[in-house]
Enzyme design. Structure first.
Site, mmCIF file in Angstrom:
data_model
loop_
_atom_site.group_PDB
_atom_site.id
_atom_site.type_symbol
_atom_site.label_atom_id
_atom_site.label_comp_id
_atom_site.label_asym_id
_atom_site.label_seq_id
_atom_site.Cartn_x
_atom_site.Cartn_y
_atom_site.Cartn_z
ATOM 1 C CE LYS A 1 13.011 -13.364 1.345
ATOM 2 N NZ LYS A 1 12.990 -11.904 1.143
ATOM 3 C CE LYS B 222 9.183 -13.887 3.695
ATOM 4 N NZ LYS B 222 9.370 -12.472 3.939
ATOM 5 C CG ASP C 40 12.504 -11.938 5.280
ATOM 6 O OD1 ASP C 40 12.448 -11.352 6.378
ATOM 7 O OD2 ASP C 40 11.916 -11.530 4.259
ATOM 8 C CG ASN D 172 8.667 -10.618 6.629
ATOM 9 O OD1 ASN D 172 8.426 -11.676 6.039
ATOM 10 N ND2 ASN D 172 9.015 -9.514 5.986
ATOM 11 C CD GLU E 214 14.925 -10.388 3.277
ATOM 12 O OE1 GLU E 214 15.659 -11.108 2.558
ATOM 13 O OE2 GLU E 214 13.783 -10.051 2.949
ATOM 14 C CG ASN F 266 11.596 -6.544 2.812
ATOM 15 O OD1 ASN F 266 12.143 -7.576 3.198
ATOM 16 N ND2 ASN F 266 10.285 -6.371 2.906
ATOM 17 C CG ASP G 41 9.761 -3.513 -3.936
ATOM 18 O OD1 ASP G 41 9.271 -2.890 -4.893
ATOM 19 O OD2 ASP G 41 9.208 -4.499 -3.420
ATOM 20 C CG HIS H 32 11.063 -6.690 -1.045
ATOM 21 N ND1 HIS H 32 9.931 -5.986 -1.412
ATOM 22 C CD2 HIS H 32 10.647 -7.593 -0.132
ATOM 23 C CE1 HIS H 32 8.883 -6.449 -0.753
ATOM 24 N NE2 HIS H 32 9.281 -7.423 0.026
ATOM 25 C CG ASN I 181 5.004 -8.085 -1.515
ATOM 26 O OD1 ASN I 181 4.390 -9.089 -1.181
ATOM 27 N ND2 ASN I 181 5.299 -7.131 -0.679
#
Ligand code: GLR
Ligand code: MG
Length: 429
Positions: A198, A200, A228, A230, A253, A276, A300, A327, A329
């Site tokens: 994945k 970011k 992803d 965000n 994502e 997420n 999560d 997910h 963190n």
């Protein structure tokens, strides 16, 4: 006569700061240190259990109050933890939700805060109960359906070093273009055996990120890929990226913020969308599922409220034909153990789970997990199968006392290098 239920005689919430590399995202960059909260409970028959959750100030305050409130309660009283936390925190679930930039976790609501804190106490209780009964946590959740849980490598654009003195450092080097991303992926594949990646996104222009995904696809044609940003892109930008990467991504994502925008991207492209950010609590499920805004929910256990709650989420997803992934963190080994146990008991969790853990160089457990072929073995030892390293906990707590970092703030961390940086609007591109 049935067995006596052990009661909690001691509970503690210990804040720690853990080193974090300069990983970039749509908001900015990770700070050199990020807070986590480690929960310990002890029962009247001497069993100890541990849990881990977010350590930002408001989480810590509630965890500290809840630690007092659980003393004297049965270690099996997991369903009562939510009300106990509302009471301990002294707030009602009626505040207007707002976007929570810290950790890019979607909406911030009192109930999500409660759930995030309860999760650590639920897990510590299950850990202690498992120890008392001689059973692994997965057995207390109905039994594992797999022996290994697959994880996905979590690729980040990143700087080589934090732009401040005395910050933690590592030997990963910078990754700021497709070559850097591919080099990072190569190392993740060879050191950890990850079978999917994945990236970011939301850091550079969408076309640069498309190029990075295409470079990954070329180098790793058999590895599923995810991107992803965000919620960093408009609907049109998301459509552009989804079209360019059609057939290349396992899922896309949170390309764009909000249920309507996600639903429009889905309508216009047919792309498989994961989140997420727009489905992070049970209240958000009906509208998002009705609009077909998301086809893969990233569970999560922290913010869904623990391991039982994650199974409840799985039941909702099963009912509506929505898939599940996981997910992550910035986290340590206690969370990884909890993730592994819960992922092992949810049959429909077929995507490799996210984890930040390889980016962390510290831990609070004596024997950190080993990723083999990108997977973590599901332990059959009692409880979570981890042992708290009290010296490490004390050292990381001492760091928390010494340094004035009480929350995650990627925007402020970015400002250290770029003083004019402000929180980017979402969508940004
Ligand atoms: O999938 C996600 O959105 C995340 O993992 C959120 C994290 O905050 C991630 O963006 C990060 O660590 O920068
Ligand atoms: Mg995400």
């Amino acid at each position: 006569m049935g067995r006596r239920v052990p009661r909690i005689v001691r509970a503690a919430a210990t804040p720690i700061l853990i080193g974090d590399p300069p990983l970039l995202n749509v908001l900015g960059v990770h700070q050199p240190y990020t807070p986590r909260c480690i929960v310990e409970i002890e029962t009247d028959d001497g069993a100890v259990g541990v849990g881990e959750t977010y350590g930002d100030a408001e989480y810590l305050a509630l965890a500290t109050s809840l630690a007092d409130a659980v003393v004297g309660t049965p270690v099996t009283a997991l369903n009562g933890l939510f009300d106990l936390a509302y009471e301990a925190g002294g707030f009602a679930d009626d505040a207007a939700p707002e976007f929570d930039p810290a950790g890019l976790r979607g909406r911030r609501t009192p109930s999500k805060l409660v759930r995030s804190v309860v999760s650590a106490f639920e897990i510590a209780s299950l850990d202690a109960l498992g120890t008392v009964l001689g059973l692994p946590v997965h057995a207390l959740l109905g039994g594992k359906v797999r022996d290994r849980v697959d994880y996905s490598a979590y690729l980040f654009y990143r700087w080589a070093e934090h732009p401040v003195a005395d910050a933690p450092s590592d030997d990963w080097g910078a990754a700021l273009d497709p070559e850097g991303v591919v080099a990072q992926a190569r190392r993740f594949a060879s050191e950890y055996g990850f079978g999917s990646f994945k990236l970011k996104g939301g850091v550079f222009s969408p076309d640069e990120e498309i190029a990075a995904i295409k470079a990954l696809a070329k180098e790793f044609p058999d590895h599923p890929l995810r991107l992803d940003p965000n919620g960093g892109w408009t609907v049109d930008t998301s459509v552009h990226v989804a079209t360019e990467l059609d057939g290349t991504l396992e899922y896309l994502e949170d390309p764009t913020p909000g249920v309507e925008a996600m639903a429009e991207v889905r309508r216009r492209t047919g792309a498989l969308l994961a989140t997420n950010m727009i489905v992070t609590s049970f209240e958000e499920i009906p509208a998002a599922f009705a609009a077909d805004a998301v086809q893969v929910v990233l569970s999560d256990h922290h913010y869904w409220g623990g391991l039982h709650a994650t199974r409840e989420l799985a039941a909702h997803c099963r009912t509506y034909g929505v898939a599940l992934s996981m997910h992550s963190n910035t986290h340590l080994g206690i969370s990884l153990a909890a993730m592994t146990h819960v992922a092992s008991v949810v049959p429909e969790l077929r995507y490799a789970c996210d984890t930040h853990r390889p980016w962390q160089t510290e831990d609070v457990i004596t024997t950190p997990h080993v990723f083999r072929d990108g997977a973590v073995e599901v332990p059959d030892t009692p409880g979570l199968g981890v042992e708290l390293d009290r010296d490490a906990l004390a050292a990381l707590h001492e760091r928390w006392r010494r340094l004035d970092v009480r929350g995650r703030d990627d925007v402020a961390a970015m400002r250290v290098k770029y003083p004019e940086w402000t929180q980017p609007p979402l969508p940004r591109w």
